[in-house]
Each structure stands twice: as C-alpha cells, then as structure tokens.
Motif scaffolding. Sequence first.
Motif, PDB file in Angstrom:
ATOM      1  N   GLN A  54     110.822  41.341   7.880  1.00  0.00           N
ATOM      2  CA  GLN A  54     111.423  40.221   8.590  1.00  0.00           C
ATOM      3  C   GLN A  54     110.488  39.011   8.596  1.00  0.00           C
ATOM      4  OE1 GLN A  54     113.027  41.297  12.367  1.00  0.00           O
ATOM      5  NE2 GLN A  54     113.288  39.191  13.046  1.00  0.00           N
ATOM      6  N   LEU A  70     120.712  32.923  16.498  1.00  0.00           N
ATOM      7  CA  LEU A  70     121.146  34.285  16.772  1.00  0.00           C
ATOM      8  C   LEU A  70     122.612  34.242  17.172  1.00  0.00           C
ATOM      9  CD1 LEU A  70     120.420  37.227  16.823  1.00  0.00           C
ATOM     10  CD2 LEU A  70     119.797  36.985  19.222  1.00  0.00           C
ATOM     11  N   SER A  73     127.474  39.628  17.620  1.00  0.00           N
ATOM     12  CA  SER A  73     128.088  40.631  16.759  1.00  0.00           C
ATOM     13  C   SER A  73     129.563  40.813  17.076  1.00  0.00           C
ATOM     14  CB  SER A  73     127.375  41.971  16.914  1.00  0.00           C
ATOM     15  OG  SER A  73     126.095  41.905  16.331  1.00  0.00           O
ATOM     16  N   GLN A 133     120.105  33.691  10.354  1.00  0.00           N
ATOM     17  CA  GLN A 133     119.791  34.618  11.428  1.00  0.00           C
ATOM     18  C   GLN A 133     119.356  35.937  10.801  1.00  0.00           C
ATOM     19  OE1 GLN A 133     123.022  36.145  13.791  1.00  0.00           O
ATOM     20  NE2 GLN A 133     124.338  36.476  12.023  1.00  0.00           N
ATOM     21  N   HIS A 135     120.015  39.684  11.951  1.00  0.00           N
ATOM     22  CA  HIS A 135     120.738  40.378  13.013  1.00  0.00           C
ATOM     23  C   HIS A 135     121.535  41.547  12.446  1.00  0.00           C
ATOM     24  CE1 HIS A 135     123.384  39.983  16.853  1.00  0.00           C
ATOM     25  NE2 HIS A 135     122.296  40.663  17.103  1.00  0.00           N
ATOM     26  N   THR A 136     122.187  42.278  13.342  1.00  0.00           N
ATOM     27  CA  THR A 136     122.887  43.508  12.971  1.00  0.00           C
ATOM     28  C   THR A 136     124.258  43.211  12.366  1.00  0.00           C
ATOM     29  OG1 THR A 136     121.819  44.460  14.892  1.00  0.00           O
ATOM     30  CG2 THR A 136     123.541  45.760  13.828  1.00  0.00           C
ATOM     31  N   THR A 155     120.563  45.704   9.479  1.00  0.00           N
ATOM     32  CA  THR A 155     120.071  44.370   9.780  1.00  0.00           C
ATOM     33  C   THR A 155     120.125  43.514   8.537  1.00  0.00           C
ATOM     34  OG1 THR A 155     118.504  45.471  11.210  1.00  0.00           O
ATOM     35  CG2 THR A 155     118.182  43.119  10.866  1.00  0.00           C
TER      36      THR A 155
END
Length: 569
Positions: A54, A70, A73, A133, A135-136, A155
């Motif tokens: 990351q 961010l 989801s 971003q 993120h998941t 991710t």
Amino acid sequence: MRWSQAFIPTLRDDPTDAEAASHKLLVRAGFIRQLMAGVYTLLPLAYRSRRKIQQVIEEEIDAIGGQEFLFPSLHPAEIWRKTGRLDVMGDEMFRLVDRKAGEVVLGMTHEEIFTTIATEITSYKQLPQLWYQIHTKFRDEPRPKSGLLRVREFTMKDSYSFDLDQEGLDRAFDAHYAAYTRIFARLGLDAIPVEASSGAMGGSGSVEFMVRAEAGEDLVAHCPNCDYAANVEKAVSEVPPITDEAGPAAPEKFATPGVRTIEDLVEFPGGAAASRQIKTLVYMLDGEPALVLLRGDHPLQEQKLQDRTGALDFRPAHPDEIAELLGADAGSLGAVGVTGVRILADESLRGRTNMTTGANENDFHLRGVSIDRDITVDEWFDIREVQAGEPCVDCGEPIEIFRAIECGHIFKLGVKYSEPLGAMVLDEHGKTRPIYMGSYGIGLERNLAAVVETHFDEKGIAWPVTVAPYEAVVTVLRLDEETLETAEEMYGQLRDAGIDVLIDDRNERPGVKFNDAELVGIPYRMTIGPRGLAEDIVEINERATGVTDRVAVGEAVAHLVARIEAERR
RNA sequence: CGGGACGUAGCGCAGCUUGGUAGCGCGCAUCGUUCGGGACGAUGAGGUCGCCGGUUCAAAUCCGGCCGUCCCGACCA
C-alpha cells in the motif's frame, strides 16, 4: 517484535486443499487463514506486507498527482442502475436489502461512485483531477480459487482520472502506465504490459500488467522478438493465406457415418484437412441463437465474441436447442442455406472456397462449399484464439503463450460514466462537455500472492525487502546470558536504525528457528550464537541466495542496515 | 452453472466395505535431559465424527435430504 510473543502460526504440512504455491506457503508460513470460500483473514504478517505494498502504491500514485479518498462500500443500487451496470454485473455483485426495503449493493468497483462526486466539477479550470482510494471490494466470484489470487473480498487501489478531452485522458493514462511500471518494479514483480479486453468496464482501450506464473489464470500471447504482448482474449496473429481450388459449381452432399468431430472428418476417406473445414458453433446471445463459423483448426475465443457482439447473456446452446434450430446434432452442423438465424464468421474464412462443413443432417457433410456463394454471413469478426507458434502480426516471428497473473489493469473509459451520471463541465467557450475518464486498478492481496508466486523455493517464501513483513530477524541460538545480551543489543540497534526487525527469542532449537525464518521468508537473518561470539563474529544470511557472511560484532549492524537500505528502493 | 472429490482433535490422516469402548503422527501443556538445521523420555489436555432426519437394541460406519470446502471447464484486481 519478539517472536516469542508474535502470532506466527507456522504449520509443518501443506494445507490439503491448496494447489497454488502462494496459497500453500501463505497458509503454512502463518500469513493467512480462510474464513469461507474466497474470504481470508490476513494475519499480522500478511497485514504488514500488505501495508508495505500500500505504501509503495500511495507514493507512486501521489507522485503523479493522485488525491486519496475513502469511498463507502455500501452503494445504493440506483446509481448502478443509471449506468446499466446493475444488470451487467449480474450475480457477481453482492446485493442486500436494508430495513426500509431499499436496494443496496456492495461495491465491486467504484466508477459510478467516484463519478457521482465528480459531478461537482463544473469548470474545465478544475481539470484534470486524479482521485484514488485503497479500500475493500466485494465480488461474488463464481469460483474463488488459489488462495489470495482470486477471492470475493479484497483490497484494491482504484484510481480515476477526470480530463477535459481525449488528449487529457491519454496523458492521465500514460502517467498511470508509468506509475504502474514503477510500482511493480518496486514490488519485485516483472510485470509485462499487454493489450487487453475491456470487458464489463467498457471504454476505448485497456492495458493489463501481467506477471508470468504457473498459478496465473490468464493466457498471454507474447512475441519474444518484438515484444508484442496481448491477452489471448484480445491477441491477434498472422494467418498464412491458403489457396483453395475453385471447387464444384454447387456444394455436394456426402455420407459421413459416425463422423462427429473435426478430427473425425480429417481421418474420414473423402474428408478434408482441418484448415479446409468450416467449424459451426451455436451460441445463445441474449437469448437469441447465432451460428459462429471458424476454420476447422481454429478455436473460438469467447471473450472476443462477447466483446464484438456486446452480448450480456452469453452461453453455448444446449443440444436440444441446436437440434430444434438446425435439425441436426453437433458434429453435423453447417451454415449453408441457413436463413433467419444470425450468422457470424471469423475473418480467416473470408473468400475461402471448396470447403467442407456439416449438412445439418446427421451423418452427412457438404464439400465444395464456397463462403461467399453458399453462406449468408451477417457479420465478420476476429473471434479466433491465437495459437502458440503462429506468426506475430508485427514481425512474423512465432509467438509464445504463457500463463500469467493479472496484477493491474488500466482503462480508458471516455464518457461512458460521465454522460449518464451527468459529470459535465463548461469548457473555455462556455460549452457543456462530458468529462473524459479513465480508471486504474491494482488488487493488493493478489499482488501479495503474485510476489510469493515469483519468490519462493523449497524452503519457503523469499520476500523482496520492499514487501517483506519484517526486513530482518535476529536469531538467537542459545538463550544464555551473554548471547541473549548481545542479541538484544543488536536488535535494539537495528530498531533504532529504522529496520523492521524481529528477534527470535523462542526457547527452540536452532533448526526450528532457521526453518521458520526461511519459511516465513524474512530477507535477512542475523544469527547470533556462542560459537560466533567466541570469535567476535555474527552471521548475516541472505534468504534469497542462501549466502552467509561472517561479520565482526561491531560492524554487523551497520553492514546489515546498509544492505537493507540499498534494497528498499 | 456443468463435471469430479472431500467433510473425524489446532494441522495432516486412519477407522466406514462387514454397525457395538473414536485412533495415529505432528502440534499443545507439565517435568527432566538436550541445544549451530524441525531432539528424546515420562505424564497429560484436547473430538457435537459438517448438519437434520430415517433404519436399528445400538450409527463416525447403512439410507435420505441439506450445508460447507476443494479441484477441472465458462468469469476478473
């Protein structure tokens, strides 16, 4: 960190249900545990490595002007409906219903959601923008497999570029291309950029970054001579021209009892070479049947067919559907005289004459078939899959095909999302224009696995320093006072020098500690034992090469720090 | 979704054919001896045999259903 206190559950045996090297090793070395199909817990070691990946990504994307966001989801289904992708994504999208009966989905990518914020960009003066971003993502994969290589929750670094026009998009795309090249190099991955199909993402062009590996699920066509490289879903090659005889004035039907395959007909007396046959496949495209014609020795590349036709729902026809449509079973199918059905043909069949194909009557074929005269082709496409050894389109040398892991994918989207979602700006003439977008993705856990796939040996993982959970381990061979004191001293100095270091202070025999350090894959091991200390030396062992250096105690820390810093990049 | 297999202790497995006390190796705990490449001995802890139902005096074992997981083919970071 003290190994005696660390949660590093290494196992002696490979997990039975693992095939891929990275899957076996990540489980065995105590990096991951499975929770359910395609869902893994990252234990502390894996989480440390992922954070390093990351970090590299953030540095490189920031360096080309990226601004990190961010995004949620949970998405309202409505936004996905606007671009038509609620349907396109099908069962791969996790869907749920909230307490007010609202339709909600879990984000599998974020074009729609980023674009929603981008509607606040109103002037060309605010462009370009580059947002990202880490993120998941959630994707209900039909078949998760190979540990972290293909999972349902993962991710992703996803970035999105917003530009005024195509030239701006080209620049943003090129900037990402360069950034990705640097990212993979820093991660120790030899990633090859290849031309790719854009699939459900849409847009005008895309490049995948492929890492050659046995566990890879993609096939890449590559020319070793000129470096032409493309996913087989997109790849092209030269087809040497074939000279046909004119043949008879009309097709001739002949009996072919028992002939069911191309190969059967090659062997059959009075048959034909595969390159002189027409292969007829039946596909259901959005519920409508279509005949798909290829040369007998050419396989169909289904992704190409789907890309060319734009079909969403896509499958080979069932036997009963084929029989109903053509009155014969697979093995005796042909397109001669067929009307009222969409007929698609591969480019390599253009102008061919005197070919052999099925007669749409079981156990009969037709010879002397000329495409232009006898078959009503509705659309011509390049839909065949290239084969290893065929001539490269650019230089004519034979191409090779190898398995690879898709570690990153960058897309030129154009206005596919900005128009339906209303991301428009006024240009310098006061005219409203849609923003040109690109999107760019890297799967972090997949990259973690790809590093393992390319950095292991019979003893375990051999991380590059840039991705290693710890850069060094101080292995204490005997827990007597003098050895331990020296080891603690070294450990403290390495920590003070900014090295990610573990001290293996477990009350275990040396063999256990060596094996664990090698399995986990820590790049450098400083071995401290009474024998060496008697000579005032410690050993510094490099995991990847197995080379051990004996270094004076007083110089050891500086020596190790210098080597690690040189490899951090 | 089509095809194949598996589910018994933390991990790897046996037991099931022929129903009757749940076992082995590793790991784990305690003690002792060991200690530069996965030590040895002694003692010990740990299992709803995936779940539900059926057959039976009795089911890990036989039958039915379900769930889960993996592998091979069509999908993607």
